[in-house]
Design a protein around this motif. Structure first.
Motif, PDB file in Angstrom:
ATOM      1  N   LEU A  62       0.967  -1.457  -0.360  1.00  0.00           N
ATOM      2  CA  LEU A  62       0.006  -0.212   0.363  1.00  0.00           C
ATOM      3  C   LEU A  62       1.022   1.573  -0.004  1.00  0.00           C
ATOM      4  O   LEU A  62       0.931   1.548  -0.736  1.00  0.00           O
ATOM      5  N   LEU A  63       1.687   1.393   0.776  1.00  0.00           N
ATOM      6  CA  LEU A  63       2.601   2.566   1.365  1.00  0.00           C
ATOM      7  C   LEU A  63       3.808   2.662  -0.494  1.00  0.00           C
ATOM      8  O   LEU A  63       4.433   3.891  -0.442  1.00  0.00           O
ATOM      9  N   LEU A  64       4.242   1.267  -1.202  1.00  0.00           N
ATOM     10  CA  LEU A  64       5.110   1.208  -1.899  1.00  0.00           C
ATOM     11  C   LEU A  64       4.006   1.728  -3.266  1.00  0.00           C
ATOM     12  O   LEU A  64       4.888   2.859  -3.803  1.00  0.00           O
ATOM     13  N   ASN A  65       3.117   2.030  -3.138  1.00  0.00           N
ATOM     14  CA  ASN A  65       1.776   1.955  -4.170  1.00  0.00           C
ATOM     15  C   ASN A  65       1.592   3.772  -4.350  1.00  0.00           C
ATOM     16  O   ASN A  65       1.152   4.655  -5.024  1.00  0.00           O
ATOM     17  N   ASN A  66       2.591   4.172  -3.112  1.00  0.00           N
ATOM     18  CA  ASN A  66       1.905   5.843  -1.999  1.00  0.00           C
ATOM     19  C   ASN A  66       2.556   6.959  -1.998  1.00  0.00           C
ATOM     20  O   ASN A  66       2.882   7.938  -1.025  1.00  0.00           O
ATOM     21  N   GLN A  67       3.907   6.516  -2.535  1.00  0.00           N
ATOM     22  CA  GLN A  67       5.380   7.565  -2.320  1.00  0.00           C
ATOM     23  C   GLN A  67       5.071   8.623  -2.259  1.00  0.00           C
ATOM     24  O   GLN A  67       6.722   9.599  -1.898  1.00  0.00           O
ATOM     25  N   GLU A  68       4.359   9.595  -3.338  1.00  0.00           N
ATOM     26  CA  GLU A  68       3.421  11.013  -2.740  1.00  0.00           C
ATOM     27  C   GLU A  68       3.214  11.521  -1.267  1.00  0.00           C
ATOM     28  O   GLU A  68       3.134  12.220  -1.548  1.00  0.00           O
ATOM     29  N   LEU A  69       2.907  10.563  -0.986  1.00  0.00           N
ATOM     30  CA  LEU A  69       2.204  10.653   0.836  1.00  0.00           C
ATOM     31  C   LEU A  69       2.908  11.768   1.657  1.00  0.00           C
ATOM     32  O   LEU A  69       4.127  12.134   1.689  1.00  0.00           O
ATOM     33  N   LEU A 118       7.233  -2.066  11.586  1.00  0.00           N
ATOM     34  CA  LEU A 118       7.294  -1.814  10.542  1.00  0.00           C
ATOM     35  C   LEU A 118       7.950  -2.203   8.752  1.00  0.00           C
ATOM     36  O   LEU A 118       8.859  -2.617   9.137  1.00  0.00           O
ATOM     37  N   PRO A 119       7.149  -1.304   8.178  1.00  0.00           N
ATOM     38  CA  PRO A 119       7.861  -2.251   6.556  1.00  0.00           C
ATOM     39  C   PRO A 119       9.203  -1.558   6.119  1.00  0.00           C
ATOM     40  O   PRO A 119       9.425  -0.217   6.627  1.00  0.00           O
ATOM     41  N   ARG A 120       9.918  -2.121   5.703  1.00  0.00           N
ATOM     42  CA  ARG A 120      10.833  -1.746   4.967  1.00  0.00           C
ATOM     43  C   ARG A 120      10.713  -0.498   4.085  1.00  0.00           C
ATOM     44  O   ARG A 120      11.426   0.926   4.323  1.00  0.00           O
ATOM     45  N   CYS A 121       9.545  -0.335   3.735  1.00  0.00           N
ATOM     46  CA  CYS A 121       9.265   0.775   2.570  1.00  0.00           C
ATOM     47  C   CYS A 121       9.149   1.794   2.942  1.00  0.00           C
ATOM     48  O   CYS A 121       9.170   3.091   2.311  1.00  0.00           O
ATOM     49  N   PHE A 122       8.852   2.382   4.382  1.00  0.00           N
ATOM     50  CA  PHE A 122       8.984   3.827   4.849  1.00  0.00           C
ATOM     51  C   PHE A 122       9.952   4.740   4.479  1.00  0.00           C
ATOM     52  O   PHE A 122      10.074   5.901   4.290  1.00  0.00           O
ATOM     53  N   CYS A 123      11.056   3.733   4.052  1.00  0.00           N
ATOM     54  CA  CYS A 123      12.385   5.362   3.490  1.00  0.00           C
ATOM     55  C   CYS A 123      11.647   5.562   2.008  1.00  0.00           C
ATOM     56  O   CYS A 123      13.043   6.586   1.954  1.00  0.00           O
ATOM     57  N   TYR A 124      11.013   4.855   1.758  1.00  0.00           N
ATOM     58  CA  TYR A 124      10.617   5.576   0.199  1.00  0.00           C
ATOM     59  C   TYR A 124      10.195   6.554   0.335  1.00  0.00           C
ATOM     60  O   TYR A 124       9.743   7.647  -0.596  1.00  0.00           O
ATOM     61  N   LEU A 125       9.131   6.474   1.506  1.00  0.00           N
ATOM     62  CA  LEU A 125       8.181   8.104   1.659  1.00  0.00           C
ATOM     63  C   LEU A 125       8.986   9.802   1.790  1.00  0.00           C
ATOM     64  O   LEU A 125       9.123   9.947   2.621  1.00  0.00           O
ATOM     65  N   LYS A 126       9.995   9.764   0.224  1.00  0.00           N
ATOM     66  CA  LYS A 126      10.560  11.351   0.556  1.00  0.00           C
ATOM     67  C   LYS A 126       9.588  12.624   0.744  1.00  0.00           C
ATOM     68  O   LYS A 126      10.993  13.091   1.336  1.00  0.00           O
ATOM     69  N   LYS A 127       8.554  12.679   0.675  1.00  0.00           N
ATOM     70  CA  LYS A 127       7.646  13.311   1.055  1.00  0.00           C
ATOM     71  C   LYS A 127       7.804  13.758   2.114  1.00  0.00           C
ATOM     72  O   LYS A 127       5.833  14.919   2.641  1.00  0.00           O
ATOM     73  N   LEU A 128       7.118  12.514   3.229  1.00  0.00           N
ATOM     74  CA  LEU A 128       6.288  12.391   4.072  1.00  0.00           C
ATOM     75  C   LEU A 128       6.688  14.039   5.367  1.00  0.00           C
ATOM     76  O   LEU A 128       8.186  14.065   5.653  1.00  0.00           O
ATOM     77  N   ASN A 129       5.591  14.450   5.759  1.00  0.00           N
ATOM     78  CA  ASN A 129       5.313  15.323   6.022  1.00  0.00           C
ATOM     79  C   ASN A 129       5.360  14.864   7.750  1.00  0.00           C
ATOM     80  O   ASN A 129       6.154  15.472   8.918  1.00  0.00           O
ATOM     81  N   VAL A 130       4.249  14.453   7.922  1.00  0.00           N
ATOM     82  CA  VAL A 130       3.094  14.299   8.783  1.00  0.00           C
ATOM     83  C   VAL A 130       2.962  12.785   9.541  1.00  0.00           C
ATOM     84  O   VAL A 130       2.664  12.013   8.852  1.00  0.00           O
ATOM     85  N   LEU A 131       3.477  11.885  10.038  1.00  0.00           N
ATOM     86  CA  LEU A 131       3.517  11.022  10.555  1.00  0.00           C
ATOM     87  C   LEU A 131       2.802  10.509  12.050  1.00  0.00           C
ATOM     88  O   LEU A 131       3.107  10.565  13.551  1.00  0.00           O
ATOM     89  N   VAL A 132       1.340  10.145  12.005  1.00  0.00           N
ATOM     90  CA  VAL A 132       0.403   9.681  13.648  1.00  0.00           C
ATOM     91  C   VAL A 132       0.605   7.370  13.275  1.00  0.00           C
ATOM     92  O   VAL A 132       0.108   7.332  12.663  1.00  0.00           O
ATOM     93  N   PHE A 133       0.915   7.131  14.319  1.00  0.00           N
ATOM     94  CA  PHE A 133       0.950   6.190  14.929  1.00  0.00           C
ATOM     95  C   PHE A 133      -0.129   6.197  16.378  1.00  0.00           C
ATOM     96  O   PHE A 133       0.531   6.605  17.307  1.00  0.00           O
ATOM     97  N   ARG A 134      -0.826   5.879  16.128  1.00  0.00           N
ATOM     98  CA  ARG A 134      -1.727   6.097  17.399  1.00  0.00           C
ATOM     99  C   ARG A 134      -2.717   4.403  17.786  1.00  0.00           C
ATOM    100  O   ARG A 134      -3.125   3.907  17.210  1.00  0.00           O
ATOM    101  N   GLY A 135      -2.690   4.115  19.322  1.00  0.00           N
ATOM    102  CA  GLY A 135      -3.115   2.983  19.487  1.00  0.00           C
ATOM    103  C   GLY A 135      -2.736   1.978  18.911  1.00  0.00           C
ATOM    104  O   GLY A 135      -3.508   0.869  18.481  1.00  0.00           O
TER     105      GLY A 135
END
Length: 673
Positions: A94-101, A114-131
């Motif tokens: 899911l995240l690999l297909n949406n790297q512009e998040l 967490l999956p390794r693909c997090f390193c590809y989210l080069k434009k991510l500004n806000v990240l929230v893990f809750r619960g």
């Protein structure tokens, strides 16, 4: 939605959300002044090089996504996903297909790492893990170089974070770690020079916090619930001159830093700091709006006056050992608050909440300077003898519950309170109730335990009333309630002079009706109360509709009188005894109890989820009637049955504490052992 609840977004229309603008500080819990720390996006994302706005978003199948123009496919920028929204998709793909998040919120996901693909989210500004309860590691986040806002809350299995975790997060402006098990923060944390919001709530294992001198742009520091933290790292806050909120509640911190250099501070809380016995000078805090020292060990004020704190809106001293709160403070002694000097409130015109609950004050000075007062809380002031004139036309809540020395309230006290919505006089020893006819905007009225009450005709004019409690009064008759169409909760417990009720057909919003221990002889028709969830009729031996009703078999719930069987939303039903004087059960049947059930005053509640149409109802019997019920339904105690749930609890609940025991009945051995 999660982001709307924490004030990050607001709804503009059914299809559009907008980012909240303006300064967002900690939302204090008293009518908008306390409690829940948020991320402050309106502050931390301003002037960010990577931030271009949240754009338009929409709700789709449990997810919030950016709107898609079907003529021109645009990359997904916002994704807020809860545990049920994955629908079997692999998070990694899911995240690999949406790297512009740019914004990613993951709520209640059942993931361990967490999956390794997090390193590809080069434009991510806000990240929230809750619960995300099962999450154990978040190391992959360390590679997000554009991250500006980070929240990891409720992941109680995370015990450590790598020292280099924040090394590449040079733009991080808001950090929220809550309810993690970490003992120390990673070394790279102390180099976050752009940090504005630091929220470390509920880090009960945190034992050390080093100097924050490099974090000079900090606006919010919330360490509440860091129950193992013994010291605050700074002796003074000179390096944190932009600080607006400092919350050290429920920590072991013994002393506050010198506050002279933090003139922008608006919120200061040390609630439940049991090791802190002194408050430093707050004279320089001219912008201070909230000072909460409730339930701390503080016994002394250093300042002689609050004259310079003209912006103060909330002063909470409840549960403290402060002996005097005067205009000019004299030498204190170690006793509870007993006196407030006459001029103390003269400089507190902006004060909105005054909480002196459970103090020993005998009288209050004039409150006329408090023209902006919204809440006056005096619950449990056992020595309070007189209530001063209430001049604030903005007053919305007045709590005088358990003021046992308060025997008289002047009629004029309530004549100029047009905004009063909540009036609590429960268990006050008032000899005569003052005139309440002018309180047309009341939403909650609690007069329980005010034994001088015999009539309440004034409630006919309270058309906005939602919660009415007249329990344990000498009430003989209720007036018409037809004008109270918004009434949701009606409590008449132990009104032993009350024999009749007015019609209730129009009260479609009623959710709770408590008639227990009254002298009611006949119920009005209740079948139209479509929202009724709780109906309590226990200990009403005079009810004629139930006199000839045989011991209720659990399959006979559909045959109850007065339309009760039509109440499809009913969740709790307590039935009256069929005899006016039930004798105690034979002691041979209850040899396991130290006393007979009727002496213990136990209530037994029964739920059988296997019988059609009864799983929704909770049927309650008191004392020996429970034993009689079991005798009429022996099949329910068959050893092969495992669906009968018994709730056992005392009828009389002292000091708000209730012991509850849940048991699964399989044989009569329960009654013997």
């Amino acid at each position: 939605m999660q982001l709307m609840h924490c004030q990050m977004l607001k709804e503009i229309s059914d299809d559009f959300l907008q980012m909240v603008s303006g300064t967002v500080l900690i939302n204090y819990h008293r009518q908008g002044y306390g409690g829940i720390a948020n991320l402050g996006l309106a502050n931390v994302l301003v002037n960010s090089n990577y931030w271009h706005g949240i754009g338009k978003v929409t709700l789709m199948d449990g997810e919030i996504r950016t709107l898609v123009n079907h003529k021109k496919v645009q990359p997904l920028k916002v994704l807020l996903l809860d545990g049920s929204g994955l629908r079997g998709q692999d998070l990694n793909s899911l995240l690999l297909n949406n790297q512009e998040l740019q914004i990613l919120g993951l709520f209640s996901l059942r993931i361990i790492s967490l999956p390794r693909c997090f390193c590809y989210l080069k434009k991510l500004n806000v990240l929230v893990f809750r619960g995300c309860d099962f999450l154990e590691k978040i190391d992959e986040i360390a590679e997000l170089t554009t991250i500006t806002v980070l929240e990891v809350s409720g992941s109680c299995l995370i015990e450590s974070v790598p020292d280099n975790f924040f090394q590449q997060m040079t733009q991080l402006r808001a950090l929220h770690f809550s309810d993690l098990q970490i003992k120390v923060l990673p070394k790279s944390f102390y180099d976050l020079t752009e940090l504005r919001w630091l929220i470390l709530k509920g880090l009960s294992h945190l034992t050390e916090l080093k100097s924050l001198k490099k974090c000079q742009k900090l606006m919010v520091v919330d360490l509440s619930g860091a129950a193992s933290l013994p010291t605050f790292p700074e002796k003074n806050l000179k390096s944190l001159s932009k600080l607006q909120t400092l919350n050290l509640s429920n920590t072991k911190i013994k002393s506050l830093p010198i506050l002279h250099e933090t003139k922008e501070l608006t919120h200061l809380s040390v609630s439940s700091c049991r090791n802190m016995d002194r408050l430093p000078s707050i004279r320089s805090l001219t912008n201070l709006q909230v000072l909460d020292i409730s339930w701390s060990a503080i016994m002394d004020f250093q300042d002689k006056s609050f004259e310079s704190n003209s912006s103060l809106k909330i002063l909470d001293l409840s549960g403290t050992a402060i002996p005097w709160v005067p205009f000019n403070i004299s030498k204190p002694c170690a006793c509870n608050l007993v006196k407030i000097e006459a001029k103390f409130f003269d400089c507190l015109e902006k004060l909105r909440v005054l909480n002196l609950s459970k103090t020993k004050v005998k009288d209050l000075p004039c409150l006329s300077p408090l023209k902006n007062l919204h809440q006056l809380l005096l619950s449990g002031c056992l020595n309070l003898e007189k209530l001063p004139s209430l001049a604030s036309r903005k007053l919305e809540e007045l709590d005088l519950s358990n003021c046992q020395a308060l025997t008289m309230i002047e009629d004029v006290s309530f004549q100029h309170l047009p905004r009063l919505r909540r009036l609590i006089l429960s268990n006050a020893e008032i000899e005569r109730l003052p005139d309440l006819n002018s309180l047309s905007n009341l939403e909650e009225l609690n007069l329980s335990g005010v034994i001088s009450i015999e009539r309440v005709d004034f409630i006919e004019h309270m058309s906005k009333l939602q919660h009415l409690n007249l329990s344990e009064t000498l009430l003989e008759q209720l007036p018409s309630l037809s004008n109270l169409k918004g009434l949701k909760h009606l409590f008449l417990r132990a009104c032993q002079q009350l024999e009749a009720l007015p019609p209730l057909e129009v009260h479609h919003n009623l959710e709770t009706l408590d008639l227990s221990q009254t002298a009611i002889t006949q119920l009005p028709f209740l079948g139209n109360l479509s929202n009724l969830r709780t109906l309590l009729l226990n200990d009403c031996p005079s009810l004629e509709d139930f006199e000839n009703l045989e011991m209720l078999h659990i399959s006979q719930v559909e045959n109850l009188p007065c339309g009760i069987s039509n109440l499809t939303q009913l969740q709790c039903l307590a039935l009256p005894s069929k005899k006016k004087n039930i004798q105690a059960a034979d002691s041979n049947k209850v040899t396991g109890w130290h006393q007979k059930p009727s002496e213990l005053h136990w209530s037994f509640s029964i739920v059988d989820g296997m019988v059609s149409n009864t799983g929704r109802a909770l049927i309650s019997y008191n004392d020996s009637l429970f034993v009689e019920f079991l005798g009429s339904n022996p099949s329910l105690l068959d050893t092969t049955s495992n669906h009968l749930l018994i709730s056992v609890h005392p009828i009389e609940v002292q000091n708000g504490a209730e012991d509850l025991v849940l048991c699964l009945i399989k044989s009569y051995s329960f009654l013997q052992h």
